[in-house]
Write a protein that holds these residues in place. Sequence first.
Motif, PDB file in Angstrom:
ATOM      1  N   VAL A 172       8.535   2.406 -17.923  1.00 60.35           N
ATOM      2  CA  VAL A 172       8.491   0.807 -18.277  1.00 60.35           C
ATOM      3  C   VAL A 172       8.038   0.239 -16.835  1.00 60.35           C
ATOM      4  O   VAL A 172       7.289  -0.657 -16.736  1.00 60.35           O
ATOM      5  N   MET A 173       8.714   0.586 -15.439  1.00 58.43           N
ATOM      6  CA  MET A 173       8.281   0.104 -14.198  1.00 58.43           C
ATOM      7  C   MET A 173       6.759   0.389 -13.984  1.00 58.43           C
ATOM      8  O   MET A 173       6.043  -0.465 -13.355  1.00 58.43           O
ATOM      9  N   VAL A 174       6.517   1.725 -13.987  1.00 60.71           N
ATOM     10  CA  VAL A 174       5.032   1.900 -13.821  1.00 60.71           C
ATOM     11  C   VAL A 174       3.949   1.239 -14.541  1.00 60.71           C
ATOM     12  O   VAL A 174       3.108   0.363 -14.078  1.00 60.71           O
ATOM     13  N   VAL A 175       4.364   0.891 -15.860  1.00 63.30           N
ATOM     14  CA  VAL A 175       3.164   0.316 -16.542  1.00 63.30           C
ATOM     15  C   VAL A 175       3.306  -1.083 -16.276  1.00 63.30           C
ATOM     16  O   VAL A 175       2.081  -1.908 -16.102  1.00 63.30           O
ATOM     17  N   LEU A 176       4.240  -1.787 -16.204  1.00 61.71           N
ATOM     18  CA  LEU A 176       4.575  -3.068 -15.599  1.00 61.71           C
ATOM     19  C   LEU A 176       3.907  -3.444 -14.405  1.00 61.71           C
ATOM     20  O   LEU A 176       3.229  -4.617 -14.299  1.00 61.71           O
ATOM     21  N   MET A 177       4.011  -2.538 -13.381  1.00 63.14           N
ATOM     22  CA  MET A 177       3.508  -2.801 -12.096  1.00 63.14           C
ATOM     23  C   MET A 177       1.969  -2.713 -12.368  1.00 63.14           C
ATOM     24  O   MET A 177       1.211  -3.353 -11.747  1.00 63.14           O
ATOM     25  N   LEU A 178       1.498  -1.722 -13.148  1.00 63.44           N
ATOM     26  CA  LEU A 178      -0.021  -1.518 -13.096  1.00 63.44           C
ATOM     27  C   LEU A 178      -0.503  -2.706 -13.830  1.00 63.44           C
ATOM     28  O   LEU A 178      -1.767  -3.410 -13.457  1.00 63.44           O
ATOM     29  N   THR A 179       0.128  -3.336 -14.930  1.00 68.05           N
ATOM     30  CA  THR A 179      -0.333  -4.633 -15.544  1.00 68.05           C
ATOM     31  C   THR A 179      -0.141  -5.775 -14.665  1.00 68.05           C
ATOM     32  O   THR A 179      -1.241  -6.514 -14.440  1.00 68.05           O
TER      33      THR A 179
ATOM     34  N   ARG B 186      -1.009  -1.291  -6.750  1.00 72.47           N
ATOM     35  CA  ARG B 186      -1.958  -0.153  -6.698  1.00 72.47           C
ATOM     36  C   ARG B 186      -1.059   1.005  -7.422  1.00 72.47           C
ATOM     37  O   ARG B 186      -0.051   1.003  -7.304  1.00 72.47           O
ATOM     38  N   PRO B 187      -1.932   1.845  -7.936  1.00 71.71           N
ATOM     39  CA  PRO B 187      -1.027   3.235  -8.731  1.00 71.71           C
ATOM     40  C   PRO B 187      -0.112   3.862  -8.010  1.00 71.71           C
ATOM     41  O   PRO B 187       1.015   4.185  -8.162  1.00 71.71           O
ATOM     42  N   LEU B 188      -0.515   4.293  -6.610  1.00 68.63           N
ATOM     43  CA  LEU B 188       0.466   5.111  -5.785  1.00 68.63           C
ATOM     44  C   LEU B 188       1.774   4.293  -5.418  1.00 68.63           C
ATOM     45  O   LEU B 188       2.639   4.758  -5.603  1.00 68.63           O
ATOM     46  N   THR B 189       1.539   2.710  -5.124  1.00 73.91           N
ATOM     47  CA  THR B 189       2.514   2.042  -4.831  1.00 73.91           C
ATOM     48  C   THR B 189       3.338   1.983  -6.054  1.00 73.91           C
ATOM     49  O   THR B 189       4.554   2.093  -5.903  1.00 73.91           O
ATOM     50  N   ALA B 190       2.858   1.918  -7.241  1.00 70.67           N
ATOM     51  CA  ALA B 190       3.539   1.397  -8.482  1.00 70.67           C
ATOM     52  C   ALA B 190       4.480   2.690  -8.746  1.00 70.67           C
ATOM     53  O   ALA B 190       5.625   2.753  -9.096  1.00 70.67           O
ATOM     54  N   LEU B 191       3.844   3.946  -8.654  1.00 77.23           N
ATOM     55  CA  LEU B 191       4.372   5.466  -8.864  1.00 77.23           C
ATOM     56  C   LEU B 191       5.652   5.636  -7.843  1.00 77.23           C
ATOM     57  O   LEU B 191       6.841   5.889  -8.134  1.00 77.23           O
ATOM     58  N   LEU B 192       5.442   5.492  -6.530  1.00 79.55           N
ATOM     59  CA  LEU B 192       6.334   5.651  -5.676  1.00 79.55           C
ATOM     60  C   LEU B 192       7.578   4.571  -5.816  1.00 79.55           C
ATOM     61  O   LEU B 192       8.740   4.915  -5.811  1.00 79.55           O
ATOM     62  N   VAL B 193       7.348   3.399  -5.924  1.00 78.38           N
ATOM     63  CA  VAL B 193       8.329   2.445  -6.026  1.00 78.38           C
ATOM     64  C   VAL B 193       9.279   2.701  -7.017  1.00 78.38           C
ATOM     65  O   VAL B 193      10.309   2.415  -7.175  1.00 78.38           O
ATOM     66  N   SER B 194       8.441   2.911  -8.316  1.00 80.40           N
ATOM     67  CA  SER B 194       9.411   3.277  -9.659  1.00 80.40           C
ATOM     68  C   SER B 194      10.206   4.425  -9.508  1.00 80.40           C
ATOM     69  O   SER B 194      11.290   4.372 -10.032  1.00 80.40           O
ATOM     70  N   VAL B 195       9.825   5.397  -9.020  1.00 86.71           N
ATOM     71  CA  VAL B 195      10.680   6.607  -8.601  1.00 86.71           C
ATOM     72  C   VAL B 195      11.787   6.321  -7.937  1.00 86.71           C
ATOM     73  O   VAL B 195      13.007   6.559  -8.409  1.00 86.71           O
TER      74      VAL B 195
END
Length: 157
Positions: A109-116, A120-129
């Motif tokens: 949910v967090m990664v997809v929402l941030m990408l939407t 940036r993909p790396l930021t979205a992944l790190l923040v989500s984790v």
Amino acid sequence: MKFNDLLLGLLVFCGGVAIWVSALGFTDIPGQSYGAGTMPRAIAIFAGCLGLFMIAKAAIAGTRMPRLELAAWVRSRRSLVSVAVALALIVFYIVAAPAIGFVPASLVVMVVLMLTLRTRPLTALLVSVVACVVIQQAFGRLLLVPLPRSEFLGFLW
């Protein structure tokens, strides 16, 4: 959408009443002076008072007719897609979390929402984790909220 203070105050007040009514069915913890309904009732009181304040402020200002205007973002296709994705992700979490667990579902949910929202993909992944782990630890360990567990990641918690 833009609401004037009178209409928004009425909505907030009605929301506070609805929260209060729904919290009436919550039971107290045996031996404690508070229970599951304590926090919802406090929020209901706050919402009711805020709604009354907004209504009074609008009445003093002379607001006559509640008006509803569409905001500029409603005309943007990208904004509407973002809202639709957010609603779809809520439905996804409700359906998927019991099956796959809190951590994987909330991570998706967090990664997809941030990408939407063009993170940036790396930021979205790190923040989500980091957010998933912090939220799981805060609610699962500190507050003892039973979050959905995953067989795949059950060894972590």
